[in-house]
Design an enzyme around this catalytic site. Structure first.
Site, PDB file in Angstrom:
ATOM      1  N   LYS A   1      40.126  38.191  46.607  1.00  0.00           N
ATOM      2  CA  LYS A   1      40.553  37.101  45.947  1.00  0.00           C
ATOM      3  C   LYS A   1      42.063  36.588  46.262  1.00  0.00           C
ATOM      4  O   LYS A   1      42.597  37.325  46.985  1.00  0.00           O
ATOM      5  CB  LYS A   1      40.430  37.406  44.501  1.00  0.00           C
TER       6      LYS A   1
HETATM    7  C1  LIG Z   1      34.248  37.195  42.604  1.00  0.00           C
HETATM    8  C2  LIG Z   1      33.926  36.496  41.470  1.00  0.00           C
HETATM    9  C3  LIG Z   1      33.180  36.872  40.037  1.00  0.00           C
HETATM   10  C4  LIG Z   1      33.433  38.278  39.767  1.00  0.00           C
HETATM   11  O1  LIG Z   1      34.723  38.726  39.789  1.00  0.00           O
HETATM   12  P1  LIG Z   1      35.071  40.473  39.432  1.00  0.00           P
HETATM   13  O2  LIG Z   1      36.499  40.338  38.950  1.00  0.00           O
HETATM   14  O3  LIG Z   1      34.540  40.962  40.681  1.00  0.00           O
HETATM   15  O4  LIG Z   1      34.240  40.680  38.168  1.00  0.00           O
HETATM   16  C5  LIG Z   1      33.085  36.060  39.151  1.00  0.00           C
HETATM   17  N1  LIG Z   1      32.861  34.588  39.400  1.00  0.00           N
HETATM   18  C6  LIG Z   1      33.079  34.180  40.787  1.00  0.00           C
HETATM   19  C7  LIG Z   1      32.861  32.417  41.058  1.00  0.00           C
HETATM   20  C8  LIG Z   1      33.563  34.951  41.780  1.00  0.00           C
HETATM   21  O5  LIG Z   1      33.967  34.368  42.865  1.00  0.00           O
END
Ligand SMILES: *Cc1c(COP(=O)(O)O)cnc(C)c1O
Length: 383
Positions: free
Chosen positions: A183
């Site tokens: 991310k």
């Molecule tokens: C990656 C993602 C999540 C999950 O995030 P985590 O920190 O891995 O729990 C939730 N929503 C979206 C849109 C994502 O891209």
């Protein structure tokens, strides 16, 4: 040697390594000053009154619905085109996610279809800023206020996303961010909830840590506390928070690089036949440029794997966001019986798109290389 372009790569440097070692040199691994500082830094960066660190975005969203007291008999409106976590967070409480199809141009929830999905049991709506492109929150918030719904913004890919100059996560009642490795910034695993609501922030803090009524520093007799509520252990450790503090300092530079990469790649794809780009910015809408998704023409969708393979042979890593509309995932299909031809727009993006990398680990030359490779593949009848 051939260029190797990873779809995503965490940007970990000397500062991150030193920050983590610094934590490990001391006695405090949880309940320490770093989680508090990361929360303060994050709140200041976004312009949010309150920020609550959590162990992941999924944990954060689950915590929010849990704190609201959602359960069996309640419904939450959820976009069909998203990460499964957006729906799982609802499902885990016993409430029912009610899916809404995507808008063709952006992949965001089709705002015009929300009201049709509402029932007397609807308690909340989750929106996802798909790949960082902001949802038009004006009609969503107006509808939610009128109907008394709680608004959750899944901001997992929306660090840097702005609508009318205001950061994503500040339009709804809460915004929840992810710091998973690929991310915009990472703490390995981690997340953050932001809210303007002081009472809710307090409830989230209580319930993310067993429902214990006193934080470590507030206990007059060490080890003595009471438990006022049911809760989880969804805290962020000092090691993760130390990474977050360091990463956030670099974020403006990461975002500038992402945007420059995105613009450069979009430019080099102009006129390539057989594909369209999801709209990702313009006017009131400022994306966080998570990736650049190309959508194949319907007649070429069955050849997507050929294009992925061709790009892979050129050393280019790609991804698909997201590989199935959530209602078509085995768990949701099995439980709720969704037909294969339901949510056709979300499905067309899941089946027909390829996400190209624009992360800060890459530069302008990489973008020309990717653009040329896509053009060659499309024009050379690979697809
Ligand atoms: C990656 C993602 C999540 C999950 O995030 P985590 O920190 O891995 O729990 C939730 N929503 C979206 C849109 C994502 O891209």
């Amino acid at each position: 040697m051939m260029r190797q372009i990873a779809f995503g790569r965490p940007m970990i440097g000397e500062e991150e390594r030193a920050a983590v070692l610094d934590v490990l040199s001391g006695p405090i691994l949880v309940h320490g000053p770093r989680a508090t500082q990361f929360e303060a830094d994050f709140a200041a960066y976004i312009g949010a009154p309150h920020a609550i660190s959590v162990s992941s975005c999924t944990a954060g969203m689950h915590l929010v619905y849990f704190a609201l007291g959602l359960g069996a008999g309640d419904e939450v409106i959820v976009p069909a085109q998203t990460h499964v976590a957006t729906a799982h967070a609802v499902e885990l409480t016993g409430a029912k996610p009610v899916f809404v199809d995507a808008e063709r141009e952006t992949g965001n929830i089709d705002v015009t279809a929300i009201e049709r999905a509402a029932t007397a049991r609807t308690k909340a709506i989750a929106v996802v800023h798909f790949l960082g492109m902001p949802v038009d929150m004006t009609p969503v918030v107006a509808l939610a206020r009128r109907r008394g719904w709680f608004v959750v913004e899944d901001c997992a890919l929306a660090l840097g996303t702005r609508l009318d100059g205001t950061h994503a996560g500040l339009f709804g009642d809460v915004g929840v961010f992810s710091f998973y490795p690929v991310k915009h910034i990472t703490t390995a695993e981690g997340g953050m909830i932001i809210t303007r609501d002081a009472k809710l922030a307090q409830a989230l803090r209580l319930k993310k840590a067993f429902g214990v009524n006193r934080s470590h520093g507030e206990r007059s007799v060490p080890g003595v506390y009471d438990v006022e509520a049911l809760g989880f252990n969804y805290r962020m450790s000092e090691i993760h928070a130390a990474l977050g503090i360091t990463q956030l300092k670099k974020f403006d530079a990461f975002l500038a690089r992402r945007k420059a990469n995105y613009m450069s790649l979009a430019q080099s794809l102009v006129g390539v036949r057989g594909i369209r780009l999801l709209r990702s910015t313009g006017g009131r809408f400022e994306s966080s440029y998570y990736c650049l998704s190309i959508v194949l023409e319907p007649s070429l969708v069955s050849r997507r794997l050929d294009l992925v393979d061709r790009l892979k042979a050129d050393g280019i890593g790609t991804s698909v966001y997201y590989p199935h509309a959530v209602p078509h995932l085995a768990y949701y299909r099995g439980k709720y019986g969704f037909a294969a031809d339901s949510f056709p727009v979300a499905r067309s993006i899941s089946d027909g798109s390829i996400s190209l990398p624009v992360g800060p680990h890459l530069g302008e030359e990489d973008m020309h290389y990717i653009g040329d490779a896509v053009r060659r593949a499309m024009e050379g009848n690979v697809v």
